[in-house]
Write an enzyme that holds these catalytic residues in place. Structure first.
Site, PDB file in Angstrom:
ATOM      1  N   ARG A 116      15.480  99.147  79.494  1.00 38.61           N
ATOM      2  CA  ARG A 116      16.099  98.790  78.204  1.00 38.61           C
ATOM      3  C   ARG A 116      15.884  99.851  77.129  1.00 38.61           C
ATOM      4  NH1 ARG A 116      18.972  94.835  80.721  1.00 38.61           N
ATOM      5  NH2 ARG A 116      17.694  93.033  81.255  1.00 38.61           N
ATOM      6  N   ARG A 125      14.099  96.768  92.434  1.00 39.29           N
ATOM      7  CA  ARG A 125      13.157  96.478  91.355  1.00 39.29           C
ATOM      8  C   ARG A 125      11.774  96.108  91.903  1.00 39.29           C
ATOM      9  NH1 ARG A 125      15.872  91.762  88.327  1.00 39.29           N
ATOM     10  NH2 ARG A 125      14.172  92.062  86.842  1.00 39.29           N
ATOM     11  N   HIS A 181       8.584  87.555  89.338  1.00 37.15           N
ATOM     12  CA  HIS A 181       8.986  86.292  88.743  1.00 37.15           C
ATOM     13  C   HIS A 181       8.386  85.178  89.598  1.00 37.15           C
ATOM     14  CE1 HIS A 181      12.129  89.352  88.097  1.00 37.15           C
ATOM     15  NE2 HIS A 181      12.294  88.798  86.908  1.00 37.15           N
ATOM     16  N   HIS A 215      20.935  84.527  87.182  1.00 41.74           N
ATOM     17  CA  HIS A 215      21.714  84.590  85.942  1.00 41.74           C
ATOM     18  C   HIS A 215      22.951  83.714  86.033  1.00 41.74           C
ATOM     19  CE1 HIS A 215      19.395  88.330  85.749  1.00 41.74           C
ATOM     20  NE2 HIS A 215      19.450  88.150  84.446  1.00 41.74           N
ATOM     21  N   ASP A 222      11.301  82.972  82.236  1.00 41.55           N
ATOM     22  CA  ASP A 222      12.348  83.975  82.223  1.00 41.55           C
ATOM     23  C   ASP A 222      13.335  83.563  81.130  1.00 41.55           C
ATOM     24  OD1 ASP A 222      13.934  86.149  82.862  1.00 41.55           O
ATOM     25  OD2 ASP A 222      13.992  85.728  85.000  1.00 41.55           O
TER      26      ASP A 222
END
Length: 443
Positions: A160, A221, A252, A264, A337
């Site tokens: 980010r 990831r 997670h 998502h 999350d």
């Protein structure tokens, strides 16, 4: 109509090119070997009173701060929203629509959240001096209790703060070297750069074991597909972040590595038995706990053999309290999350999701899609007794202890823009990135 946020910390389209801004049982020997037993850690039950506060450095400060907080202050501490704009005094229609005030600073003053999280798509990330001014301005808006300023900086696919920070290889590349020392060095570089920007909490490292090659959301990831190799990488990364003086978050929980659904857009179901979870998913989280990880993030995944209710782990007391707190002995901060993700919103409304997450064992509510509704629902639940005062204090105390442990409770550090420009993408840091890339190619 308020626009839907792009989800945060399990983000898929989060590479160096930032996503567009939106329109508006028993644990295994391997697991327990890395983590203190519950009896070695503080009590975590709802009625445990002051928990470990009285036994830790800075405990009196934590208790003094807690004692002077109103119920509204305490509820605010549970939240970490996205605020819009490049500066604390930027007027944004998004802030007005979501918080009823125009600027990030006014939103902080109004709701007194425990922290904020920065994203390029929220216009938070333009250049080094701008980010430093933003984080300093946000801290100035929270004079009573300094903020956790978070970022989702895993490196690799989820970066980010790109292109401001050193372009460090992602976890799978680091994992391919087989050298945990490189994971520690990478995390120290990233943590040092984030701290120079005024960011004090990274939502990294990923502790998932990517055992499903068709996994659409974790993949590179993760450090790898073997829990025996992933666990030491995760532990080393936690050390690296701590070397840099910032808080880190393993994610997670209880494990997002064996999915073929992106949380998502859907609700993944993982059919791991308790024994499979002990062997495949738990070891990296236990290793992180063994290195005093500051926070652990929940996953919006259903594991029906661990909790038959059908609720995602974020809302599951058997998973967050039973497995994470009681079995693995974790008494740090449990973060959800991003609560704007579809995986956690399928069954309950946005207010009820926030309440259920706290009841399940979460402490930090990340990115609620309707902040006033979530805040109001939690406040009402406390006032009605649905969430007890003891349970509320338990979460707030954990958050304050995290801040105290990272030197944030007495006063917010003020980032220096000139120093940040020297630190970010320095020759020394780029050499670490190159070393990892070279070692990966030779592996």
């Amino acid at each position: 109509m308020i626009a839907t946020m792009v989800a945060g910390c399990a983000g898929t389209g989060a590479g160096a090119a930032s996503p567009a801004r939106p329109a508006a049982g028993q644990v295994s020997d391997m697991a327990t070997s890395a983590a203190p037993s519950p009896s070695e850690r503080s009590a975590t039950s709802e009625g445990s009173g002051t928990s470990a506060a009285s036994a830790t450095p800075g405990a009196s400060k934590v208790e003094a701060v807690l004692a002077r907080m109103s119920v509204e202050d305490k509820v605010g501490q549970l939240f970490m929203p996205v605020l819009y704009g490049p500066a604390a005094d930027t007027v944004s229609g998004e802030n007005q629509a979501r918080f009823g005030v125009g600027t990030p600073a006014k939103a902080v003053a109004k709701y007194r959240p425990g922290g904020v999280i920065l994203f390029p798509w929220a216009d938070n990330v333009k250049n080094v001096r701008q980010v430093v001014a933003l984080t300093n301005g946000l801290q100035k808006a929270s004079p009573e209790i300094p903020l956790l300023v978070g970022a989702d900086q895993e490196n690799g696919r989820v970066s980010r703060m790109a292109p401001l920070v050193t372009q460090m290889p992602g976890a799978s590349v680091i994992g391919s070297t087989g050298d945990p020392a490189l994971a520690r060095r990478a995390a120290k570089v990233t943590g040092t750069e984030l701290r120079a920007l005024g960011i004090n909490l990274d939502f990294a490292p990923v502790a998932d074991v990517n055992i499903n090659p068709r996994n659409p959301v974790i993949g590179p990831r993760a450090y790898g597909s073997d829990p025996k190799k992933v666990a030491p990488m995760v532990a080393a990364a936690v050390q690296g972040f701590h070397d840099a003086g910032i808080a880190s978050t393993a994610k997670h929980f209880p494990g997002h590595g064996d999915t073929n659904v992106d949380s998502h857009s859907g609700l993944p179901v993982i059919q791991h038995s308790l024994s499979q979870w002990n062997k495949l998913d738990a070891p990296p989280f236990a290793a992180a706990i063994g290195k005093d990880i500051d926070a652990i993030m929940s996953a919006h995944v259903v594991m029906p053999k661990l909790d038959p209710s059908g609720d995602p782990a974020t809302l599951s007391k058997p998973i967050l309290t039973g497995l994470l707190r009681e079995k693995l002995g974790f008494d740090g901060v449990v973060s959800t999350d991003a609560l704007d993700m579809a995986g956690v919103r399928k069954k309950y409304g946005d207010g009820q999701v926030a309440v259920r997450a706290i009841q399940a064992g979460a402490d930090l509510l990340l990115m609620p899609p309707d902040f006033p509704k979530a805040y109001g629902a939690v406040l009402a639940a406390v006032k009605s007794g649905k969430i007890s005062t003891a349970r509320l204090d338990q979460s707030v105390r954990r958050l304050l202890k995290l801040k105290a442990a990272r030197g944030l409770l007495d006063r917010a550090p003020v980032a220096d823009p000139a120093k940040a420009e020297r630190v970010l993408r320095s020759a020394e840091h780029r050499k670490v990135a190159q070393l990892i890339a070279d070692r990966a190619r030779r592996s």
